[in-house]
Design a protein around this motif. Structure first.
Motif, mmCIF file in Angstrom:
data_model
loop_
_atom_site.group_PDB
_atom_site.id
_atom_site.type_symbol
_atom_site.label_atom_id
_atom_site.label_comp_id
_atom_site.label_asym_id
_atom_site.label_seq_id
_atom_site.Cartn_x
_atom_site.Cartn_y
_atom_site.Cartn_z
ATOM 1 N N ALA A 192 0.718 -1.096 -0.007
ATOM 2 C CA ALA A 192 0.114 0.180 0.001
ATOM 3 C C ALA A 192 0.931 1.228 -0.014
ATOM 4 C CB ALA A 192 -1.089 -0.031 1.166
ATOM 5 N N VAL A 193 2.019 1.164 0.840
ATOM 6 C CA VAL A 193 2.789 2.485 0.865
ATOM 7 C C VAL A 193 3.570 2.727 -0.517
ATOM 8 C CG1 VAL A 193 4.950 3.327 1.823
ATOM 9 C CG2 VAL A 193 3.367 2.248 3.521
ATOM 10 N N ILE A 194 3.819 1.562 -1.124
ATOM 11 C CA ILE A 194 4.618 1.638 -2.473
ATOM 12 C C ILE A 194 3.448 2.370 -3.566
ATOM 13 C CG2 ILE A 194 5.528 0.606 -4.447
ATOM 14 C CD1 ILE A 194 6.644 -1.220 -2.324
ATOM 15 N N ALA A 195 2.098 1.785 -3.375
ATOM 16 C CA ALA A 195 1.157 2.040 -4.454
ATOM 17 C C ALA A 195 0.879 3.552 -4.187
ATOM 18 C CB ALA A 195 -0.058 1.162 -4.128
ATOM 19 N N VAL A 196 0.747 4.151 -2.910
ATOM 20 C CA VAL A 196 0.616 5.446 -2.650
ATOM 21 C C VAL A 196 1.472 6.350 -3.276
ATOM 22 C CG1 VAL A 196 -0.135 7.119 -0.960
ATOM 23 C CG2 VAL A 196 -0.942 5.034 -0.704
ATOM 24 N N ALA A 197 2.819 6.001 -2.837
ATOM 25 C CA ALA A 197 4.036 6.780 -3.366
ATOM 26 C C ALA A 197 4.009 6.936 -4.885
ATOM 27 C CB ALA A 197 5.268 6.246 -2.965
ATOM 28 N N ALA A 198 3.611 5.692 -5.402
ATOM 29 C CA ALA A 198 3.638 5.730 -6.930
ATOM 30 C C ALA A 198 2.564 6.520 -7.585
ATOM 31 C CB ALA A 198 3.612 4.242 -7.609
ATOM 32 N N TYR A 199 1.381 6.677 -7.030
ATOM 33 C CA TYR A 199 0.023 7.360 -7.296
ATOM 34 C C TYR A 199 0.201 8.768 -7.138
ATOM 35 C CZ TYR A 199 -4.497 9.086 -7.777
ATOM 36 O OH TYR A 199 -5.749 9.843 -8.344
ATOM 37 N N ARG A 200 0.985 9.335 -6.052
ATOM 38 C CA ARG A 200 1.190 10.696 -5.934
ATOM 39 C C ARG A 200 2.316 11.196 -6.962
ATOM 40 N NH1 ARG A 200 1.896 11.142 0.713
ATOM 41 N NH2 ARG A 200 -0.364 10.757 1.168
ATOM 42 N N TRP A 201 3.174 10.315 -7.052
ATOM 43 C CA TRP A 201 4.210 10.941 -8.318
ATOM 44 C C TRP A 201 3.427 11.103 -9.648
ATOM 45 C CZ3 TRP A 201 5.301 7.999 -12.850
ATOM 46 C CH2 TRP A 201 6.338 8.587 -13.691
ATOM 47 N N SER A 202 2.674 10.172 -10.178
ATOM 48 C CA SER A 202 2.060 10.084 -11.266
ATOM 49 C C SER A 202 1.109 11.509 -11.359
ATOM 50 C CB SER A 202 1.131 8.730 -11.405
ATOM 51 O OG SER A 202 -0.045 8.995 -10.654
ATOM 52 N N GLN A 203 0.427 11.986 -10.089
ATOM 53 C CA GLN A 203 -0.051 12.998 -10.372
ATOM 54 C C GLN A 203 0.613 14.437 -10.256
ATOM 55 O OE1 GLN A 203 -3.694 12.651 -10.783
ATOM 56 N NE2 GLN A 203 -2.530 10.297 -11.134
ATOM 57 N N ASP A 204 2.137 14.187 -10.358
ATOM 58 C CA ASP A 204 2.822 15.336 -10.452
ATOM 59 C C ASP A 204 3.213 15.444 -11.953
ATOM 60 O OD1 ASP A 204 2.398 16.335 -7.809
ATOM 61 O OD2 ASP A 204 4.144 15.150 -7.239
ATOM 62 N N GLN A 205 2.714 14.459 -13.047
ATOM 63 C CA GLN A 205 3.266 14.517 -14.234
ATOM 64 C C GLN A 205 2.080 15.124 -15.010
ATOM 65 O OE1 GLN A 205 6.298 13.245 -14.598
ATOM 66 N NE2 GLN A 205 5.884 12.983 -12.307
ATOM 67 N N TYR A 206 2.549 15.733 -16.173
ATOM 68 C CA TYR A 206 1.485 16.411 -17.195
ATOM 69 C C TYR A 206 1.919 16.064 -18.578
ATOM 70 C CZ TYR A 206 0.531 19.463 -13.325
ATOM 71 O OH TYR A 206 0.274 20.100 -12.201
ATOM 72 N N TYR A 207 0.829 16.161 -19.505
ATOM 73 C CA TYR A 207 0.973 15.737 -20.806
ATOM 74 C C TYR A 207 -0.194 16.384 -21.722
ATOM 75 C CZ TYR A 207 -2.675 12.055 -20.529
ATOM 76 O OH TYR A 207 -3.947 11.388 -20.537
ATOM 77 N N VAL A 208 -0.149 16.573 -22.903
ATOM 78 C CA VAL A 208 -0.965 17.218 -23.934
ATOM 79 C C VAL A 208 -1.493 16.100 -24.677
ATOM 80 C CG1 VAL A 208 -1.396 18.853 -25.627
ATOM 81 C CG2 VAL A 208 0.299 19.453 -23.939
ATOM 82 N N GLY A 209 -2.941 15.821 -24.646
ATOM 83 C CA GLY A 209 -3.446 14.851 -25.350
ATOM 84 C C GLY A 209 -4.876 15.429 -26.019
ATOM 85 N N ASP A 210 -5.574 14.289 -26.433
ATOM 86 C CA ASP A 210 -6.804 14.878 -26.923
ATOM 87 C C ASP A 210 -8.161 14.413 -26.114
ATOM 88 O OD1 ASP A 210 -8.600 11.982 -28.483
ATOM 89 O OD2 ASP A 210 -6.315 11.947 -27.906
ATOM 90 N N ASP A 211 -8.959 15.458 -25.877
ATOM 91 C CA ASP A 211 -10.276 15.246 -24.887
ATOM 92 C C ASP A 211 -11.552 15.044 -26.036
ATOM 93 O OD1 ASP A 211 -11.997 15.258 -22.976
ATOM 94 O OD2 ASP A 211 -11.935 17.045 -22.566
ATOM 95 N N GLY A 212 -11.441 14.028 -26.783
ATOM 96 C CA GLY A 212 -12.450 13.827 -27.581
ATOM 97 C C GLY A 212 -11.865 14.454 -28.770
ATOM 98 N N GLU A 213 -12.576 15.466 -29.265
ATOM 99 C CA GLU A 213 -12.388 16.242 -30.486
ATOM 100 C C GLU A 213 -11.318 17.466 -30.290
ATOM 101 O OE1 GLU A 213 -15.922 16.923 -32.640
ATOM 102 O OE2 GLU A 213 -16.267 14.984 -32.972
#
Length: 494
Positions: free
Chosen positions: A339-360
């Motif tokens: 659980a500790v590893i999973a929480v740490a990994a999730y928090r790291w992922s939420q500090d990442q950004y990217y540009v993508g498509d939201d539908g059209e």
């Protein structure tokens, strides 16, 4: 140095059969306590001593290797006997053996028979019991005194049984002149305290000490067979006195079940190759039912069970205290770590950004572009009005695949570049193909002024000419190019 030794075994005052075996010789001391009750533990102990007694000769350089090898050979011998006679299924034995090379002693040990060293009046235990209660003592759960009366004191975890690899403890022991060594089955060590053992060992010759130890164990209420081997380290040139000379002249000593087996194999009815010392003729003092034999907390006494404890003594898989609780705690620790590893990994992922498509449309996303069942790994952080259809195909595909950004500001910059690119579909041209080049007049050029004559100027007429004047009209061509902001949309790529 050399060994001055004595060995003695007694069937005890409760048991009908002696399942202990012992051996003492110039280079070898052995105790083997047979386990198995009706499965004939006496066979296992006797055969083990028979195999080990081949080590009673000046040892080579690898004393411990020879000891371990002999114990494994006894394991193989028991396996062979069980294969030949199914009634021996479940038989096994403990073994404690010492090999002496004149200067040092090699020790091999499996089970709960014990080895002791008495030096300058101080007794120390050489071996560690391979028992369930000893594991509790080692973990600090019970004391030595509590181990003597523990309900599972009969359970041993390791033995020579022909099934499980014996895994003996082997080590060397430095000895000195005047040291006294004791090997004994648990019929003696389970009935006498260390203080009593030390007091008895401190007096008299090895033979005297052996007799006193057996007698004292029986008087203390031992309900098991009692076997002891006592040996002194003396100088090689030391002369034996009257009490010890007889023992020295008799050679090796074989006692207990091993002696009975030797007698059976001997055509004359005496032990072959060794002197027999078994005090089974001592008068019993109880039949095991009136409580007289249970005073010392001996094996099988006071448990109230119909099954002879000797038959249930060897348990390769002993019961574990708090087994379910221990497994639950281990599982809980593992779950917490995951659980500790999973929480740490999730928090790291939420500090990442990217540009993508939201539908059209194009949007800035926060998180990572991954699909995990039951878990949201990304969300739209900032939408935009830029449509995918407005972008060239190459850039639209990049957006669909996702463009990584190092930060939110970086993602915004990428979107801005894409918006500029949308205004310039052809990245190789900075103007619309419909633009007319400067200097090409469309329509009729109108002169900027009427022709005027200047002094000195001439007008030339050519015959047949219509009289047109030579003039430089200033044409102002009209351009149809429309580019918006000059060059800006088409100079950058996302």
């Amino acid at each position: 140095m050399r060994l001055r030794y004595a060995a003695l075994s007694d069937v005890g005052r409760v048991r009908r059969d002696n399942q202990d075996s012992g051996y003492a010789g110039p280079h070898l001391l052995v105790i083997a306590d047979g386990v198995g009750g009706s499965a004939r533990g006496d066979v296992a102990s006797a055969e083990t001593v028979e195999v080990l007694r081949r080590l009673d000769e000046p040892p080579g350089n690898d004393v411990l290797g020879a000891l371990a090898g002999a114990i494994h050979l006894s394991h193989d011998r028991i396996a062979q006997l069980v294969a030949e006679d199914s009634e021996l299924e479940g038989t096994s034995t403990t073994v404690t053996a010492l090999v002496f090379d004149g200067q040092r002693i090699g020790v091999g040990h499996v089970g709960d028979s014990r080895g002791y060293l008495l030096r300058d009046g101080t007794l120390s235990q050489l071996t560690t019991d391979h028992t369930f209660v000893q594991s509790l003592v080692d973990e600090g759960r019970i004391t030595e005194d509590e181990a003597r009366v523990h309900p599972h004191r009969n359970l041993i975890l390791r033995a020579v049984d022909g099934v499980h690899e014996p895994e003996p403890d082997v080590f060397t022991l430095e000895v000195a002149l005047g040291d006294r060594i004791l090997l004994c089955s648990d019929g003696a060590s389970g009935s006498l305290t260390d203080a009593q053992l030390a007091r008895i060992l401190a007096e008299g010759s090895p033979d005297h000490a052996a007799v006193t130890l057996v007698t004292s164990a029986l008087e203390a209420g031992s309900s098991d067979n009692v076997t002891v081997v006592v040996a002194d380290l003396v100088g090689d040139d030391e002369v034996d006195d009257e009490e010890t000379s007889a023992a020295a002249l008799t050679g090796p000593m074989l006692v207990g079940a091993a002696a009975e087996g030797a007698r059976a194999r001997s055509p004359r009815g005496s032990a072959a190759g060794g002197r027999v010392r078994d005090t089974g003729e001592l008068a019993p003092v109880g039949d095991g039912h009136d409580g007289s034999a249970s005073a010392g907390g001996g094996r099988g006494a006071g448990d109230g069970a119909d099954l002879d404890p000797e038959e249930a003594r060897y348990a390769p898989q002993p019961p574990r205290r708090f087994g379910l609780l221990r497994r639950s705690l281990v599982l809980l620790v593992l779950l917490v770590a995951v659980a500790v590893i999973a929480v740490a990994a999730y928090r790291w992922s939420q500090d990442q950004y990217y540009v993508g498509d939201d539908g059209e449309t194009v949007a800035v996303f926060r998180g990572i572009e991954a699909d995990i069942p039951g878990l949201t790994t990304h969300r739209v952080e900032e939408p935009s009005s830029l449509r995918l259809d407005d972008l060239p195909d190459a850039y639209a595909r990049e957006v669909t695949n996702g463009i990584s950004a190092s930060s939110l500001a970086d993602a915004r910059t990428i979107v801005a570049r894409l918006e500029r690119r949308a205004l310039c579909p052809d990245p190789t041209s900075s103007a619309s193909p419909s633009a007319s080049p400067s200097g090409t007049a469309s329509g009729t050029a109108s002169p900027s002024a009427s022709p005027s004559r200047t002094p000195g100027s001439t007008s030339t007429r050519t015959p047949g000419s219509t009289g047109s004047r030579t003039a430089s009209p200033s044409a102002s061509p009209s351009s149809s190019a429309s580019t918006g902001t000059t060059g800006a949309p088409c100079t950058e790529a996302p």
